[in-house]
Design a protein around this motif. Sequence first.
Motif, mmCIF file in Angstrom:
data_model
loop_
_atom_site.group_PDB
_atom_site.id
_atom_site.type_symbol
_atom_site.label_atom_id
_atom_site.label_comp_id
_atom_site.label_asym_id
_atom_site.label_seq_id
_atom_site.Cartn_x
_atom_site.Cartn_y
_atom_site.Cartn_z
ATOM 1 N N GLU A 109 47.792 -6.374 40.248
ATOM 2 C CA GLU A 109 47.856 -5.274 41.078
ATOM 3 C C GLU A 109 47.771 -4.153 39.960
ATOM 4 N N ARG A 110 47.568 -2.891 40.316
ATOM 5 C CA ARG A 110 47.229 -1.854 39.557
ATOM 6 C C ARG A 110 48.519 -1.402 38.792
ATOM 7 N N GLU A 111 49.746 -1.714 39.409
ATOM 8 C CA GLU A 111 51.259 -1.592 38.866
ATOM 9 C C GLU A 111 51.414 -2.229 37.678
ATOM 10 N N TRP A 112 50.743 -3.356 37.289
ATOM 11 C CA TRP A 112 51.103 -4.355 36.076
ATOM 12 C C TRP A 112 50.196 -3.558 35.086
ATOM 13 N N SER A 113 49.079 -3.259 35.211
ATOM 14 C CA SER A 113 48.222 -2.378 34.204
ATOM 15 C C SER A 113 49.177 -1.264 33.740
ATOM 16 N N VAL A 114 49.932 -0.354 34.754
ATOM 17 C CA VAL A 114 50.561 0.835 34.472
ATOM 18 C C VAL A 114 51.777 0.641 33.648
ATOM 19 N N ALA A 115 52.318 -0.515 33.985
ATOM 20 C CA ALA A 115 53.593 -0.850 33.273
ATOM 21 C C ALA A 115 53.445 -1.314 31.914
ATOM 22 N N LEU A 116 52.185 -1.888 31.777
ATOM 23 C CA LEU A 116 51.866 -2.024 30.309
ATOM 24 C C LEU A 116 51.630 -0.734 29.580
ATOM 25 N N TYR A 117 50.834 -0.015 29.938
ATOM 26 C CA TYR A 117 50.724 1.433 29.385
ATOM 27 C C TYR A 117 51.827 2.209 29.318
ATOM 28 N N GLU A 118 52.679 2.306 30.150
ATOM 29 C CA GLU A 118 54.007 3.029 30.166
ATOM 30 C C GLU A 118 54.973 2.350 29.175
ATOM 31 N N LEU A 119 54.951 0.996 28.980
ATOM 32 C CA LEU A 119 55.881 0.540 27.943
ATOM 33 C C LEU A 119 55.239 0.830 26.526
ATOM 34 N N GLU A 120 53.805 0.912 26.277
ATOM 35 C CA GLU A 120 53.409 1.403 25.296
ATOM 36 C C GLU A 120 53.594 2.770 25.000
ATOM 37 N N GLN A 121 53.493 3.767 25.695
ATOM 38 C CA GLN A 121 53.809 5.184 25.408
ATOM 39 C C GLN A 121 55.370 5.239 25.140
ATOM 40 N N ARG A 122 56.158 4.492 25.523
ATOM 41 C CA ARG A 122 57.493 4.525 25.411
ATOM 42 C C ARG A 122 57.884 4.176 23.984
ATOM 43 N N HIS A 123 57.238 3.174 23.332
ATOM 44 C CA HIS A 123 57.611 2.619 22.122
ATOM 45 C C HIS A 123 56.419 2.922 20.905
ATOM 46 N N GLY A 124 55.260 3.333 21.225
ATOM 47 C CA GLY A 124 54.330 3.694 20.581
ATOM 48 C C GLY A 124 53.442 2.271 20.577
ATOM 49 N N ARG A 125 51.787 2.905 20.245
ATOM 50 C CA ARG A 125 51.040 1.846 20.058
ATOM 51 C C ARG A 125 51.103 0.648 19.004
ATOM 52 N N ASN A 126 51.852 1.245 18.023
ATOM 53 C CA ASN A 126 51.759 0.403 16.827
ATOM 54 C C ASN A 126 52.812 -0.742 17.006
ATOM 55 N N ARG A 127 53.742 -0.623 18.069
ATOM 56 C CA ARG A 127 54.674 -1.649 18.319
ATOM 57 C C ARG A 127 54.467 -2.385 19.604
ATOM 58 N N ALA A 128 54.388 -1.419 20.710
ATOM 59 C CA ALA A 128 54.377 -2.051 21.985
ATOM 60 C C ALA A 128 52.998 -1.892 22.476
ATOM 61 N N ASN A 129 52.175 -2.106 21.732
ATOM 62 C CA ASN A 129 50.674 -2.447 22.118
ATOM 63 C C ASN A 129 50.317 -3.050 23.329
ATOM 64 N N VAL A 130 49.567 -2.643 24.383
ATOM 65 C CA VAL A 130 49.303 -3.094 25.357
ATOM 66 C C VAL A 130 48.995 -4.694 25.098
#
Length: 257
Positions: A109-130
């Motif tokens: 579902e869409r919420e799965w992709s949203v969760a991935l991107y929110e995790l990336e935003q919280r910790h930065g693309r260099n560490r929590a990249n999707v």
Amino acid sequence: GGREREGEILDERTRMATCMAHTHASFGGFRGMRKAGGREREGRKVLKHAQRSEREEEETNPVGKLLKNAQGSLPVIGLLSRIFSPDETFGKEVMAYQTYCRKLIDSTEREWSVALYELEQRHGRNRANVKYAQFCCWMAAIGVGIVPKKEIITSARRLRYSADLEYEIGGITTSVTETMQKYKYISTDGKNVGAPARVAVALEAICECCLGIKQGQEMEEEDAALIRVILGGAFPECPEEKLDEIFLKRAQPVVNN
């Protein structure tokens, strides 16, 4: 003076005509690209329909499925099959990381992709990249029960600092493939180990790679909620109560004997 002026006008007209010709050619090329893109999309639809029909046929024709497994082991025919159907796996071949990610995107579902991107935003693309979180799920999906857990966690930890995703994908693929070739009874279809065991390893890998925390170290509530959505979508066969148990168990301090 008049002749020079006429020459300047002629040069200007020539330049404008040249520009118009280039512009027309560019738009013509663009239209050609759009047509080619349309043909490619149509071709993908046909291929997808053919693959679906083929799967339905395999379910009712076990002999055909056996022949297809043999097809994957033939060097030339197997190579041609991979070229024209790159998303498909033959026999005991390991599912590619890119294929795994596409299947997840199509099935969640869409919420799965949203969760991935929110995790990336919280910790930065260099560490929590999707891509890193997807990689951790992929390792657990194809590797648990085949390669040691330590190898999966080490790969996740190393990726956090090296950012060399291609290297880590190649290393895990090689390890899984070599083990499957050595032990013929092993497969990546999930029969060797249950979903909860895969989820537990995926959780630990994501914590090491994306959050930089180890077993026993506390997660923030926001991170735990996002990762739970990610793992629930990646491993839908894992019961909800088992997911709760895995997160609770991970939060317990490690006792060194």
